[in-house]
Scaffold this motif. Sequence first.
Motif, PDB file in Angstrom:
ATOM      1  N   PRO A  80       0.733  -1.369  -0.039  1.00  0.00           N
ATOM      2  CA  PRO A  80      -0.193   0.046  -0.088  1.00  0.00           C
ATOM      3  C   PRO A  80       0.961   1.263  -0.007  1.00  0.00           C
ATOM      4  N   VAL A  81       1.934   1.346   0.779  1.00  0.00           N
ATOM      5  CA  VAL A  81       2.780   2.268   0.805  1.00  0.00           C
ATOM      6  C   VAL A  81       3.288   2.551  -0.600  1.00  0.00           C
ATOM      7  N   ALA A  82       3.824   1.764  -1.267  1.00  0.00           N
ATOM      8  CA  ALA A  82       4.433   1.815  -2.700  1.00  0.00           C
ATOM      9  C   ALA A  82       3.423   2.085  -3.599  1.00  0.00           C
ATOM     10  N   LEU A  83       2.016   1.889  -3.658  1.00  0.00           N
ATOM     11  CA  LEU A  83       0.955   2.389  -4.378  1.00  0.00           C
ATOM     12  C   LEU A  83       0.722   3.941  -4.212  1.00  0.00           C
ATOM     13  N   LEU A  84       0.641   4.106  -2.936  1.00  0.00           N
ATOM     14  CA  LEU A  84       0.615   5.865  -2.561  1.00  0.00           C
ATOM     15  C   LEU A  84       1.560   6.459  -3.125  1.00  0.00           C
ATOM     16  N   ALA A 175      -1.445  -5.637  -8.561  1.00  0.00           N
ATOM     17  CA  ALA A 175      -1.153  -6.973  -9.086  1.00  0.00           C
ATOM     18  C   ALA A 175       0.283  -7.471  -9.227  1.00  0.00           C
ATOM     19  N   VAL A 176       0.918  -6.505  -9.916  1.00  0.00           N
ATOM     20  CA  VAL A 176       2.299  -6.893 -10.110  1.00  0.00           C
ATOM     21  C   VAL A 176       3.233  -6.909  -9.102  1.00  0.00           C
ATOM     22  N   LEU A 177       3.119  -5.859  -7.967  1.00  0.00           N
ATOM     23  CA  LEU A 177       3.650  -5.752  -6.827  1.00  0.00           C
ATOM     24  C   LEU A 177       3.327  -6.885  -5.850  1.00  0.00           C
TER      25      LEU A 177
END
Length: 323
Positions: A80-84, A175-177
């Motif tokens: 979630p941190v990476a997406l944000l 999905a990739v992460l």
Amino acid sequence: MSGLLALLDDVAGIAKIAAASVDDVAAAAAKAGSKTAGVLIDDAAVTPKYVQGFEPARELPIIWRIARGSLFNKLIILLPVALLLGIYAPWMVPPLLILGGSYLCFEGAEKIAHVVMPHDDHSGGPDGSHDIGDPTHLEEKKVKGAIKTDFILSAEIMTIALSQIDQPSLWMQAAVLAVVGIGITFAVYGAVAVIVKMDDIGLWLSQVGRLGLTRALGRGIVKFMPWFLKALMIIGTAAMLWVGGSIIVHSLAQMGWPVPEEFIHHLAVDYGQGSPAFEWIITAASDFVLGLAWGLVLIPVGVYLVAPVWAALFGGKDEAGAH
């Protein structure tokens, strides 16, 4: 009837789109995962130390506990941190990559300095003690230390993976992460489990093998594994410095300072003699040298500043420097 056929046609179309999406996720995950080689090799080389001193029956359960903690780090906290970051602060990705690359360079340079320079090793292992004491308490301590160290490595992996994803949609990035996180975790800790148990397999073959060749194979495995672990450590150290240097050079170019990347590129073209293989070797060697130089610069910072702060915050030298 025509309505049913139309519905089936729509279902087939959705299935094709889903299959294409799966292929896209797999391809993107493979591309992103390939960039984390240095971290993976180092992780696989060092993790077996966390089960040293325990009964063979506890080795796999300890590795599984660390793997579960690694999955939690990657999927519940870091994904979630990476997406944000990707949505609201993509400008932070290159600086974070430089931070992660610097960590790799520091670790690799410190390992080389540890071998080359005289030292007095009092640590006795990742737990910082020669005395096993209470096995249950020690196991808990080692697992917690391994998971904390894994958090740093997992943060590097997810940040590197995020920087390689070209998919525009949020769910594709997620999905990739997720695929990268799960795949890398099982690949690393699956390999660690095999490495850790190879001694036991070799000993078992040497004792119960019916054929002389089988017993000889078992004895060969037992003798070979210490050499294999040393070779894996050397390869992991070299990969850390190469990948760390490469990450820093490429991230600096993304931040507006392309001089190091352009210099290495021209060096590879000038001396590569038109061979892609030679150009790659020169590029990798240049990244390795830069990574080693930067890591040597960072050793005093890591030892005298970062490690004491980490120990004060998290309670022990192991978590700061076990890797």
